[in-house]
Design an enzyme around this catalytic site. Structure first.
Site, short mmCIF file in Angstrom:
data_model
loop_
_atom_site.label_atom_id
_atom_site.label_comp_id
_atom_site.label_asym_id
_atom_site.label_seq_id
_atom_site.Cartn_x
_atom_site.Cartn_y
_atom_site.Cartn_z
N GLY A 29 0.81 -1.22 0.00
CA GLY A 29 0.00 0.00 0.00
C GLY A 29 0.83 1.26 0.00
N GLY B 191 -3.02 3.54 1.44
CA GLY B 191 -4.25 4.11 0.95
C GLY B 191 -5.53 3.39 1.30
N CYS C 235 -0.89 -6.32 3.99
CA CYS C 235 -1.41 -5.00 4.35
C CYS C 235 -2.53 -4.57 3.39
CB CYS C 235 -0.28 -3.98 4.43
SG CYS C 235 -0.72 -2.51 5.39
N LEU C 236 -2.29 -3.60 2.50
CA LEU C 236 -3.32 -3.21 1.55
C LEU C 236 -3.75 -4.42 0.72
CD1 LEU C 236 -5.02 -0.92 0.24
CD2 LEU C 236 -3.11 -0.56 -1.33
N GLN D 177 -6.51 -6.24 2.39
CA GLN D 177 -7.78 -5.54 2.24
C GLN D 177 -8.34 -5.69 0.83
OE1 GLN D 177 -6.52 -1.63 3.42
NE2 GLN D 177 -5.72 -2.42 5.35
N ASN E 230 1.51 -0.26 9.56
CA ASN E 230 1.34 1.15 9.20
C ASN E 230 0.14 1.26 8.26
OD1 ASN E 230 1.74 3.88 9.00
ND2 ASN E 230 3.30 3.71 7.41
N GLY F 106 -4.41 2.33 8.01
CA GLY F 106 -5.56 2.97 8.63
C GLY F 106 -6.88 2.29 8.34
N HIS G 122 3.42 -6.29 8.23
CA HIS G 122 4.60 -6.43 7.38
C HIS G 122 5.48 -7.57 7.91
CE1 HIS G 122 3.56 -2.75 5.30
NE2 HIS G 122 3.22 -2.28 6.48
N GLU H 54 8.03 -8.76 6.63
CA GLU H 54 9.44 -8.57 6.28
C GLU H 54 10.00 -7.28 6.87
OE1 GLU H 54 7.88 -5.35 4.40
OE2 GLU H 54 6.94 -7.25 4.78
#
Length: 191
Positions: free
Chosen positions: A57, A59, A84-85, A88, A126, A128, A169, A171
């Site tokens: 990501g 965003g 992460c992104l 989603q 990291n 939102g 994450h 890694e």
């Protein structure tokens, strides 16, 4: 193209990838085709890859329309993993929903419980947004990991298709590297 002289090759949708993700595949002998965020399913299939990886990501995941469509089109054609992104995006592509976290998850101290293995990882995060666990009923996805601070979704697995994701994450550079085995799990799923 990042060549590791490997026998397996993945397509990586670059929605904001960290170089450490690519390095983790290369050190495991996996070749990586790095594609732009708006690559089409045809672009991915045309490379004759063994799997698809969705990067981290940043965003609002609902704005990643092209990547969502790639997952929708390829979900039954090859193994898919996301970080992460990417987690989603997979959730949305399979019919789930996402929501904006009140404060987000930031830093290198987020505790995540792996439900299946009854382990806790300290993770780097990291973001939102999160996948709404209550929206997954008809998606075929099951929650595999949760955030111990707020109970939000930290990992998904499809019940019948080779699809896995994590929200953090694996890694992280600098660490923690508690969950670095995620890459090996995905590699084990490749055709």
């Amino acid at each position: 193209f990042y060549g590791a002289n490997g026998k397996k090759t993945i397509a990586l949708l670059d929605t904001g990838v960290k170089l450490s993700i690519i390095r983790n595949f290369l050190k495991r002998g996996i070749n990586v085709w790095r594609l732009p965020y708006n690559a089409s399913p045809k672009d991915v299939v045309g490379l004759d890859v063994d799997g698809l990886f969705l990067a981290n990501g940043p965003g609002d995941p609902e704005q990643a329309v092209d990547a969502i469509n790639v997952v929708k089109e390829l979900k039954e054609k090859m193994p898919i993993a996301g970080i992460c992104l990417g987690n989603q995006i997979v959730g949305l592509a399979m019919g789930g929903k996402t929501y904006k976290l009140k404060f987000g998850h930031r830093g290198t101290n987020q505790p995540v419980k792996d439900i299946e293995h009854d382990k806790v990882f300290i993770t780097s995060q990291n973001h939102g947004y999160a996948v709404d666990a209550n929206s997954l009923g008809k998606t075929g996805l099951e929650v595999t990991q949760i955030n111990l601070n707020d109970g939000s979704v930290e990992g998904l697995r499809h019940k019948t298709l080779p699809i896995i994701t994590i929200q953090y994450h694996a890694e992280a550079n600098p660490g923690p590297w508690d969950a670095n085995g995620f890459f090996d799990e995905f590699i084990g799923m490749l055709r």
